[in-house]
Structures are given as structure tokens and as C-alpha cells.
Write a protein that holds these residues in place. Structure first.
Motif, PDB file in Angstrom:
ATOM      1  N   GLU A 185       0.372  -1.036  -0.201  1.00 16.38           N
ATOM      2  CA  GLU A 185       0.236  -0.183   0.152  1.00 16.38           C
ATOM      3  C   GLU A 185       0.935   1.715   0.170  1.00 16.38           C
ATOM      4  N   SER A 186       0.779   2.619  -0.731  1.00 14.23           N
ATOM      5  CA  SER A 186       0.850   3.458  -0.285  1.00 14.23           C
ATOM      6  C   SER A 186       0.770   4.575  -0.650  1.00 14.23           C
ATOM      7  N   ILE A 187       0.740   5.517  -0.161  1.00 12.05           N
ATOM      8  CA  ILE A 187      -0.121   7.160  -0.905  1.00 12.05           C
ATOM      9  C   ILE A 187       0.370   7.397  -1.997  1.00 12.05           C
ATOM     10  N   LEU A 188      -0.590   8.087  -2.367  1.00 11.07           N
ATOM     11  CA  LEU A 188      -0.546   8.206  -4.375  1.00 11.07           C
ATOM     12  C   LEU A 188      -0.592   9.408  -4.136  1.00 11.07           C
ATOM     13  N   ILE A 189       0.441  10.284  -4.311  1.00 11.43           N
ATOM     14  CA  ILE A 189       1.198  11.898  -5.022  1.00 11.43           C
ATOM     15  C   ILE A 189       0.375  12.097  -5.985  1.00 11.43           C
ATOM     16  N   LYS A 225     -13.041  12.920  -5.513  1.00 15.38           N
ATOM     17  CA  LYS A 225     -13.968  12.511  -5.756  1.00 15.38           C
ATOM     18  C   LYS A 225     -14.453  10.803  -6.314  1.00 15.38           C
ATOM     19  N   SER A 226     -13.545  10.363  -6.802  1.00 13.58           N
ATOM     20  CA  SER A 226     -13.758   9.009  -7.276  1.00 13.58           C
ATOM     21  C   SER A 226     -13.427   7.191  -6.870  1.00 13.58           C
ATOM     22  N   LEU A 227     -13.167   8.445  -5.863  1.00 15.84           N
ATOM     23  CA  LEU A 227     -11.982   7.222  -4.454  1.00 15.84           C
ATOM     24  C   LEU A 227     -13.332   7.304  -3.147  1.00 15.84           C
ATOM     25  N   PRO A 228     -13.987   6.058  -2.496  1.00 14.15           N
ATOM     26  CA  PRO A 228     -15.190   5.458  -1.458  1.00 14.15           C
ATOM     27  C   PRO A 228     -14.646   7.285  -0.058  1.00 14.15           C
ATOM     28  N   PHE A 229     -16.221   7.122   0.031  1.00 11.44           N
ATOM     29  CA  PHE A 229     -16.002   7.743   1.367  1.00 11.44           C
ATOM     30  C   PHE A 229     -15.119   6.572   2.484  1.00 11.44           C
ATOM     31  N   GLY A 230     -14.021   7.755   2.827  1.00 10.77           N
ATOM     32  CA  GLY A 230     -13.131   7.278   4.278  1.00 10.77           C
ATOM     33  C   GLY A 230     -11.846   7.007   3.771  1.00 10.77           C
ATOM     34  N   VAL A 231     -11.605   6.534   2.486  1.00  9.55           N
ATOM     35  CA  VAL A 231     -10.296   6.567   1.897  1.00  9.55           C
ATOM     36  C   VAL A 231      -9.414   8.220   2.007  1.00  9.55           C
ATOM     37  N   PRO A 232      -8.866   8.557   2.569  1.00  9.83           N
ATOM     38  CA  PRO A 232      -7.650   9.878   3.052  1.00  9.83           C
ATOM     39  C   PRO A 232      -7.842  10.256   1.689  1.00  9.83           C
ATOM     40  N   CYS A 271      -0.536  11.875   6.592  1.00 11.21           N
ATOM     41  CA  CYS A 271       0.263  10.452   7.330  1.00 11.21           C
ATOM     42  C   CYS A 271      -0.285  10.536   8.535  1.00 11.21           C
ATOM     43  N   GLY A 272      -0.496  11.357   8.933  1.00 12.45           N
ATOM     44  CA  GLY A 272      -1.640  10.890  10.181  1.00 12.45           C
ATOM     45  C   GLY A 272      -3.016  10.729   9.925  1.00 12.45           C
ATOM     46  N   MET A 273      -3.783  11.366   8.885  1.00 13.86           N
ATOM     47  CA  MET A 273      -5.061  10.625   8.064  1.00 13.86           C
ATOM     48  C   MET A 273      -4.818   9.178   8.058  1.00 13.86           C
ATOM     49  N   VAL A 274      -3.991   8.901   7.191  1.00 16.01           N
ATOM     50  CA  VAL A 274      -3.294   7.239   6.884  1.00 16.01           C
ATOM     51  C   VAL A 274      -3.260   6.447   8.358  1.00 16.01           C
ATOM     52  N   LEU A 300      -8.783   4.325  -9.527  1.00 15.76           N
ATOM     53  CA  LEU A 300      -9.145   2.922  -8.784  1.00 15.76           C
ATOM     54  C   LEU A 300      -8.484   1.523  -9.614  1.00 15.76           C
ATOM     55  N   GLU A 301      -7.663   1.741 -10.539  1.00  9.59           N
ATOM     56  CA  GLU A 301      -6.982   0.392 -10.361  1.00  9.59           C
ATOM     57  C   GLU A 301      -6.747   0.112  -9.337  1.00  9.59           C
ATOM     58  N   MET A 302      -5.500   0.923  -8.933  1.00 13.07           N
ATOM     59  CA  MET A 302      -4.882   0.613  -7.979  1.00 13.07           C
ATOM     60  C   MET A 302      -5.361   0.066  -6.515  1.00 13.07           C
ATOM     61  N   TYR A 303      -6.470   1.716  -6.238  1.00 15.48           N
ATOM     62  CA  TYR A 303      -7.204   1.148  -4.780  1.00 15.48           C
ATOM     63  C   TYR A 303      -7.990   0.173  -4.936  1.00 15.48           C
ATOM     64  N   ARG A 304      -8.643  -0.640  -5.999  1.00 14.18           N
ATOM     65  CA  ARG A 304      -8.872  -2.130  -5.999  1.00 14.18           C
ATOM     66  C   ARG A 304      -8.595  -3.309  -5.598  1.00 14.18           C
ATOM     67  N   CYS A 305      -6.966  -2.864  -6.474  1.00 10.78           N
ATOM     68  CA  CYS A 305      -5.937  -4.028  -5.920  1.00 10.78           C
ATOM     69  C   CYS A 305      -5.736  -3.418  -4.455  1.00 10.78           C
ATOM     70  N   GLY A 306      -6.282  -2.999  -3.985  1.00  4.95           N
ATOM     71  CA  GLY A 306      -5.341  -2.827  -2.243  1.00  4.95           C
ATOM     72  C   GLY A 306      -4.598  -2.409  -1.997  1.00  4.95           C
ATOM     73  N   LYS A 307      -3.974  -1.139  -2.580  1.00  4.75           N
ATOM     74  CA  LYS A 307      -2.743  -0.730  -3.255  1.00  4.75           C
ATOM     75  C   LYS A 307      -2.413   0.758  -2.258  1.00  4.75           C
ATOM     76  N   LEU A 308      -3.646   1.401  -2.135  1.00  9.39           N
ATOM     77  CA  LEU A 308      -3.871   2.918  -2.227  1.00  9.39           C
ATOM     78  C   LEU A 308      -4.337   3.105  -0.859  1.00  9.39           C
ATOM     79  N   SER A 309      -3.399   3.304   0.078  1.00 12.97           N
ATOM     80  CA  SER A 309      -3.603   3.827   1.382  1.00 12.97           C
ATOM     81  C   SER A 309      -4.249   5.229   1.773  1.00 12.97           C
ATOM     82  N   GLY A 310      -3.490   6.057   1.066  1.00 20.78           N
ATOM     83  CA  GLY A 310      -4.621   7.789   0.602  1.00 20.78           C
ATOM     84  C   GLY A 310      -3.938   8.391  -0.693  1.00 20.78           C
TER      85      GLY A 310
END
Length: 425
Positions: free
Chosen positions: A5-9, A118-125, A176-179, A90-100
């Protein structure tokens, strides 16, 4: 691929690579992994990105050469890049690779970055560091109805100096705090309470009713998610209903619909009142907010404002709550128009609907002795609604005020009964 999992910039690396590199290093120092998504449309960057601008353009149905050389309008090309960036994110998120996700830049990077968020679900930092964040004309659009944190950088995100470095240091700490403190998308957790999750709208003028409904439903084992009907919370509720999270709706404050029609501050978009019906969810409706138009701040009165002029607000009963909030009484003509729109939307619903009318006052402002008390105008709405609603949708008129415990009890009995009936079907 086994990427953890990574934080996407997200940013345009052709112009923002220095700032992105600095932010990336700060985040990694805090023990989080990063991945870069490059939204560049013009130049190239010396900073390699995990998701290159070439890959983004391809995912958007174009090529980076075409984006750079095309004579098409810039907004069309930007849309292609946003589409591609959403696809890759979304591809990254669906594969469980995106933490924020974190973005940085001025107005164009903010517009692109927040669209991706906005394309990411509620709760993703989600954090956007923006020098354009505070521009009133744009801010609402950047947020949309998503749970995005926006940090105003005050100084332009252009080059590294003491002020921009300080902003980026705090931004790294924030994402980082959010994640670290987040369990990611909350939607999976909500699916665990299936069958017992109810969305409820509320405004300041329905507080008595909303609090009691939440309490009584809680006592019966339901979980109630209150949505503030300020034009954003109720719009978000429609989107969450569309995502299939809720089992029923208690729409105590559907005023976002009338505000949309009459140009009020709490307008909730043209699709308000439709998602629950489309999904066939049980729905209990009360008319709080239909009795008023939100038309503050009060300064608009003297400024020749178009809403105040066109609706002749100064000639109506109105209530000044504070310097921002002014509520003006709706009139008979508006009520009839509103009844037609309400009937049209409710008649299309696939699920059970009940409309409850508190005859002694639709809100804390329109009961007897209060500033917006006008039972004749209220009756014009109800009479019209009786004519237009299909017979399966029952209107129940009660000699109660909206905020009375008795009215709240009727709301709760009705929604409880409807949910049980749907379950046994």
C-alpha cells in the motif's frame, strides 16, 4: 504485482516536480510508501512516476503526443487526463495498493486532483494542498460532496522556499496521520450492519424531530446516519444511497429540493429525492424546509440581489437567524409548483413511500406564533399533493408540530413497519 500500500501523490510533474519530490521524501521519512501519478499535459519531468503521464493519457483514451499537440480546447484535453487518472487510481485502489491520496498545486492541479479524489469511496484519506483553495467561486466545486481535506497553501506552490517547505511538512504530517488513523473505506464496515442502516436528513429547524427519531430508532436496534440538509450533506446522501449502503430513508428535511427550484442557498441539485425511489428503498417523508427559502446573508437585501428581487423576498415574512442565515416564507404559487415536482419524483419510486404532514408546523419556524407561521400556504401544498400522488402513496396529516415527540414516534413506527414488510416480501 506485489507492491504494498502507498500514498498516491497526484500533480503535474512538468511544473511541480520539485515540490512533489520534497513531499515524497517527507512522507517516506515518516515510514509510509509513496507512488506518483503524473498529470502533466505539456512538458516532461526529471522525476520518474509510477503512473506516467503517458499511461494516464492512454487510460483516458488518447496519447500524450496528442494531448501535447492537439488544437482541441484545453478543457476537453484536461477531461481526458482526468478520466485516465481516475481509471489508474481506481485500479490501484481495487488492488488494495492505495492507502491515501494527496495532491498539490494551483487551480488547475486542484481541479484535476480533487476530481480524482471524488472517485474514491468515503473514508479513503484525501488531502489537497492548494493555493487556489480559498477562492470562493471554486471552493464548493473542489469539495463537491466528497470527504476531501483541503489545505490552503496561502503562497503559490511554485518552487521551494521557507513558506512552501513549511506547508509541505505539515501536509506530509496530515496525510500520514490520516492514513495511520484510518481504517480505509468505511463502506465495507457499513455493509456489516445490512438491514438496519437508515439515512436521515436534518436541519437546524428540524432538530427536535431528528434527535428523537435517531434516539427511538436506536432503541429499536437501527443505526441512523444523519445527513445535514445544507445542499451538500443531502447531495452526498443521494450518492451514498446510489452506492447501495442504506436500507431506508427518513427524509425529514427534503428542503434541498425546494431550494433547488427557488434558488435558495441549500439547493441540493436536480436529482434530489430520486435515489431511494430508484433503489426501491422504504421512505418516510416530512416537509421540513419546504416552508422556507434560505436567502442570506442579510446584506443581499440592499445589494439588488437577483433572488431577493425576483422572489420579492423583502415583501414576505422572513426570519433572520444570524448574519449568514435568513429564511423567507414560501408562497402559495411556489407550494403548488413544488407539489408537482415532489409528486412527479415520488410517483416514480419503486419502494414504499409515506408522506407525513405535521399540520401544526413544518419546522421550528412555522408553528403557531413563530415568524413563518402560515397554515393556509402549507395547506395549498398538501391539497395539490393529494391530487397528484398515485393512490399507493399515503399522505397522513397529523395535528402535531414536526418537532414534537409524538410526531417523531409516528415517523419511527412507519419506517420500522415498512422495513419489516420489505424483509418479509
Amino acid at each position: 504485482s506485489g507492491m504494498p500500500e502507498s500514498i498516491l501523490i497526484v500533480s503535474s510533474l512538468d511544473t511541480k516536480w520539485r515540490e512533489v519530490k520534497y513531499l515524497k521524501e517527507l512522507i517516506e521519512k515518516k515510514g509510509q510508501r509513496t507512488a506518483l501519478l503524473d498529470m502533466s499535459m505539456r512538458g516532461t519531468s526529471s522525476l520518474p512516476a509510477e503512473i506516467s503521464c503517458e499511461a494516464v493519457a492512454r487510460a483516458g483514451g488518447s496519447t500524450i503526443e496528442e494531448i501535447r499537440t492537439s488544437t482541441r480546447r484545453r478543457d476537453e484535453l484536461t477531461s481526458l487526463m482526468i478520466k485516465g487518472a481516475i481509471e489508474k487510481t481506481l485500479e490501484m485502489y481495487r488492488c488494495g495498493k492505495l492507502s491515501g491520496i494527496v495532491g498539490l498545486g494551483g487551480v488547475s492541479n486542484t481541479a484535476m486532483g480533487t476530481d480524482v479524489m471524488k472517485s474514491l469511496p468515503f473514508g479513503v484519506p484525501k488531502l489537497m494542498v492548494s493555493s487556489g483553495a480559498a477562492m470562493p467561486a471554486y471552493a464548493g466545486g473542489f469539495f463537491g460532496s466528497a470527504d476531501i481535506a483541503i489545505m490552503s497553501s496561502v503562497v503559490d506552490m511554485d518552487g521551494l522556499h521557507q513558506l512552501s517547505k513549511n506547508i509541505l511538512e505539515r501536509a506530509a504530517g496530515a496525510i500520514c496521520g490520516m492514513v495511520e488513523s484510518s481504517s480505509g473505506s468505511v463502506l465495507d464496515e457499513l455493509r456489516q450492519v445490512k438491514g438496519r442502516l437508515i439515512a436521515m436528513t436534518e436541519v437546524h429547524y428540524s432538530e427536535g424531530c431528528s434527535e428523537l427519531v435517531r434516539q427511538y430508532l436506536g432503541e429499536r436496534g437501527y443505526t441512523v446516519i444523519p445527513c445535514h440538509a445544507d445542499g451538500v450533506g443531502d447531495r452526498a446522501m443521494e450518492e451514498l444511497l446510489e452506492q447501495g449502503i442504506f436500507d431506508a430513508v427518513v427524509d425529514i428535511a427534503p428542503g434541498g429540493l425546494s431550494e433547488e427550484l427557488f434558488g435558495g442557498n441549500r439547493a441540493a441539485g436536480p436529482d434530489r429525492f430520486e435515489a431511494a425511489g430508484r433503489r426501491g428503498l422504504p421512505m418516510v417523508v416530512a416537509p421540513c424546509g419546504f416552508d422556507m427559502i434560505s436567502c442570506g446573508p442579510i446584506q443581499r437585501m440592499d445589494s439588488g440581489d437577483s433572488l431577493w428581487r425576483s422572489r420579492k423576498i423583502a415583501e414576505r415574512k422572513y426570519y433572520v437567524h444570524d448574519s449568514y442565515r435568513v429564511q423567507a416564507r414560501t408562497n402559495v404559487k411556489e407550494m403548488k409548483q413544488l407539489a408537482r415536482v415532489v409528486a412527479d419524483k415520488l410517483n416514480r419510486s419503486k419502494g414504499p413511500v409515506k408522506f407525513l404532514v405535521p399540520l401544526a408546523g413544518w419546522s421550528s419556524l412555522s408553528s403557531r406564533g413563530k415568524d413563518l407561521y402560515d397554515p393556509d400556504t402549507d395547506r395549498a401544498f398538501t391539497k395539490e399533493l393529494h391530487k397528484l400522488l398515485r393512490p399507493e402513496i399515503k399522505i397522513e396529516e397529523l395535528e402535531l408540530t414536526l418537532n414534537s415527540p409524538e410526531f417523531a414516534a409516528v415517523v419511527v413506527d412507519n419506517i420500522d413497519e415498512m422495513i419489516r414488510a420489505v424483509k418479509t416480501d
